[in-house]
Design an enzyme around this catalytic site. Structure first.
Site, short mmCIF file in Angstrom:
data_model
loop_
_atom_site.label_atom_id
_atom_site.label_comp_id
_atom_site.label_asym_id
_atom_site.label_seq_id
_atom_site.Cartn_x
_atom_site.Cartn_y
_atom_site.Cartn_z
N ASP A 61 16.87 40.52 55.41
CA ASP A 61 15.87 41.47 55.61
C ASP A 61 16.51 42.75 55.30
O ASP A 61 17.27 43.21 56.14
CB ASP A 61 15.11 41.63 56.86
CG ASP A 61 13.91 42.85 56.78
OD1 ASP A 61 14.32 43.85 56.45
OD2 ASP A 61 12.76 42.46 57.47
N HIS A 62 16.59 43.32 54.14
CA HIS A 62 17.46 44.15 53.68
C HIS A 62 17.39 45.62 54.27
O HIS A 62 18.33 46.33 54.49
CB HIS A 62 17.86 44.40 52.07
CG HIS A 62 16.60 45.28 51.52
ND1 HIS A 62 15.35 44.71 51.32
CD2 HIS A 62 16.60 46.63 51.19
CE1 HIS A 62 14.80 45.71 50.97
NE2 HIS A 62 15.29 46.76 50.57
N HIS A 74 10.11 44.33 56.99
CA HIS A 74 10.55 45.71 57.07
C HIS A 74 10.08 46.43 58.23
O HIS A 74 10.69 46.84 58.88
CB HIS A 74 10.61 46.19 55.86
CG HIS A 74 11.16 45.50 54.64
ND1 HIS A 74 12.26 44.78 54.82
CD2 HIS A 74 10.93 45.59 53.23
CE1 HIS A 74 12.47 44.17 53.45
NE2 HIS A 74 11.82 44.81 52.50
C1 BG6 Z 1 11.42 44.81 48.91
C2 BG6 Z 1 9.86 44.58 48.43
O1 BG6 Z 1 11.55 43.89 50.20
O2 BG6 Z 1 11.50 45.97 49.56
C3 BG6 Z 1 9.58 45.58 47.24
O3 BG6 Z 1 9.94 43.28 47.89
C4 BG6 Z 1 10.00 46.92 47.61
O4 BG6 Z 1 8.34 45.48 46.96
C5 BG6 Z 1 11.48 46.93 48.30
O5 BG6 Z 1 10.07 47.72 46.49
C6 BG6 Z 1 11.65 48.31 48.97
O6 BG6 Z 1 13.04 48.26 49.30
P1 BG6 Z 1 13.97 49.94 49.20
O7 BG6 Z 1 15.15 49.29 49.92
O8 BG6 Z 1 13.66 50.56 47.99
O9 BG6 Z 1 12.89 50.51 50.28
#
Ligand code: BG6
Length: 484
Positions: free
Chosen positions: A175-176, A238
């Site tokens: 989960d980045h 997230h």
């Molecule tokens: C991803 C989603 O997990 O997170 C995308 O699949 C989204 O739809 C992205 O754009 C957003 O990540 P960040 O790091 O740009 O907030």
């Protein structure tokens, strides 16, 4: 320490690989954070050669790589190899092993990265369980992207499949958001200071807001997004992780499983809603046209009467001793006014109104944890405006990451790739947590599926979402920290 590896990417020419994985690997390479003996194998659609794939790698860096560090690009792309095969073609997986053997010496770890839509995950995992791969004896890991399954049941089933092939400590459920510095700072801020924790509860906190707004639309991901929607794409993972970091109890130790145990308790304490509550506490949205911007339903691979939500707002309660009665308002969506992810904690008003009048009210204390694009924590206080009247004046105390000057700024994917190579699971999700997050998300999805499609689209691209999302707070006498 650094160790050599072969990274096998499933979906190596997909959106995620182009936007995040390849640029992240290139930055780590340029910063010399990767062992020299690494290789990347992409397994994917027939009809592409290694040469063509290296072109994909170059163009991904051209488009998405914005850093100043630039290692030898030719040498870097030379480490990428392509194997073309369908995900279900068992026998082609042998080529992965053969190529890995050719490229590297004994004992080099194989890291399988599933950067593919959830529908393919089971097939790929089953094929990775084939005897010839398992018996080859290479240390191995598997990295799985969210969404993990599409609901609680499929996540459970997928997990059974994964656990037949991999041991729990070999599974990295990514989960980045957990890799973002500002997100990691939430626990540091809470538990590295003694002055906030005594206030961090229902006695002092009025409510919590979490906003995960994006200005982009679904880009080229119509197929994926139609089956996902905002709840599966962002909220179930997230946003729930952010909520847990704000709400969790202090762990006894900063150890992967202790932290995950505490988060799990939060997911399980989120109050479940019956039909009536769902109707009252949730807002579903889908973007319409904007200034030279297509409506969701006009995007490629999207049904013209699609019912898929691209926005949601909701009011949640965490039913435990610390949080009883404190609303957690969350909202997330695409094509909103700006890209901003933030957590805002509003404290209660002082018990007695000693200062100010109708025009010069004292404002409630508020703590803003801004995750992105601004990276800062700011605390709002009242002070006296100089003069003979007792007018209150709001002021901010702020920590901004900019104050740190230059530091080793790895982005979320870079950090998580390194953690995975090193074998550190702290910033990865655990299966029980994922299932518990689905338990929160499933009823929302079921409810949203039933909501009448005729009202969609119901917000203009570039706005802050449907009116109802504002009302959700207005009717409680509150408002979003950022809105029109
Ligand atoms: C991803 C989603 O997990 O997170 C995308 O699949 C989204 O739809 C992205 O754009 C957003 O990540 P960040 O790091 O740009 O907030």
């Amino acid at each position: 320490g650094k160790s050599p590896f072969t990274l096998v990417i499933f979906g190596g020419s997909g959106d995620l690989s182009k936007r995040k994985l390849i640029p992240s690997l290139y930055n780590l390479y340029s910063l010399k954070r990767l062992h020299e003996g690494f290789n990347v194998i992409s397994y994917g659609m027939p009809g592409m050669s290694t040469e063509e794939y290296r072109e994909v790698v170059r163009s991904s860096i051209d488009t998405y790589y914005k850093r100043v560090e630039r290692g030898d690009l030719e040498e870097f792309t030379g480490r990428f190899h392509y194997i073309s095969g369908e995900f279900h073609e068992e026998s082609r997986y042998r080529e992965i092993l053969d190529l890995h053997r050719d490229l590297s010496k004994e004992d080099v770890q194989l890291v399988y990265y599933l950067a593919i839509p959830p529908v393919f995950a089971e097939t790929v995992i089953k094929n990775l369980g084939q005897d010839f791969l398992r018996e080859s004896g290479y240390p191995r890991k598997v990295v799985m992207e969210k969404p993990f399954g599409v609901d609680r049941e499929s996540a459970g089933r997928l997990n059974e499949v994964v656990l037949k092939v991999f041991r729990e400590e070999e599974i990295y459920r990514i989960d980045h958001y957990l890799g973002k510095e500002t997100v990691q700072n939430i626990l540091f801020f809470r538990f590295g200071n003694s002055i906030f924790e005594p206030l961090w509860n229902r006695n002092f906190i009025d409510h919590v807001q979490i906003t995960a707004a994006e200005s982009i639309g679904i880009e080229h991901r119509g197929k994926f997004y139609e089956g996902a929607g905002v709840v599966r794409d962002i909220v179930q993972n997230h946003v729930m992780q952010l909520l847990a970091l704000v709400a969790m109890e202090p762990p006894a130790d900063f150890h992967a499983d202790m932290i995950r145990d505490e988060k799990l308790k939060i997911f399980k304490s989120i109050r479940s809603m019956n039909e009536k509550d769902l109707g009252e506490n949730l807002v579903k949205g889908q973007y319409g046209e904007g200034d030279e911007i297509l409506a969701y339903r006009e995007e490629r691979d999207v049904e013209e009467d699609s019912n898929t939500p691209t926005f949601m707002a909701g009011k949640f309660f965490v039913d435990n001793w610390r949080w009883a009665g404190v609303p957690f308002y969350i909202r997330a969506g695409k094509r909103l006014r700006e890209k901003v992810t933030e957590i805002y904690i509003q404290f209660k008003q002082p018990p007695l109104k000693l200062f100010g009048d109708e025009c010069n009210e004292i404002v409630p204390n508020g703590l803003l944890i801004s995750i992105q694009p601004e990276e800062r924590i700011s605390f709002r206080l009242n002070s006296k405006y100089p003069g003979s009247e007792n007018y209150p004046h709001p002021v901010e105390m702020e920590f901004n990451y900019k104050q740190l000057g230059t530091y080793d700024n790895l982005d979320a994917y870079e950090r998580l790739i390194l953690d995975c190579l090193r074998g550190d699971l702290t910033l990865f999700a655990r299966q029980d947590g994922i299932e518990a997050m689905w338990e929160v998300a499933d009823p929302i999805n079921r409810y949203f599926e039933k909501v009448d499609t005729t009202s969609l689209p119901n917000y203009e691209s570039g706005s802050w979402g449907p009116e109802e999302a504002q009302d959700l707070l207005f009717r409680d006498g509150r408002c979003w920290r950022i809105s029109d």
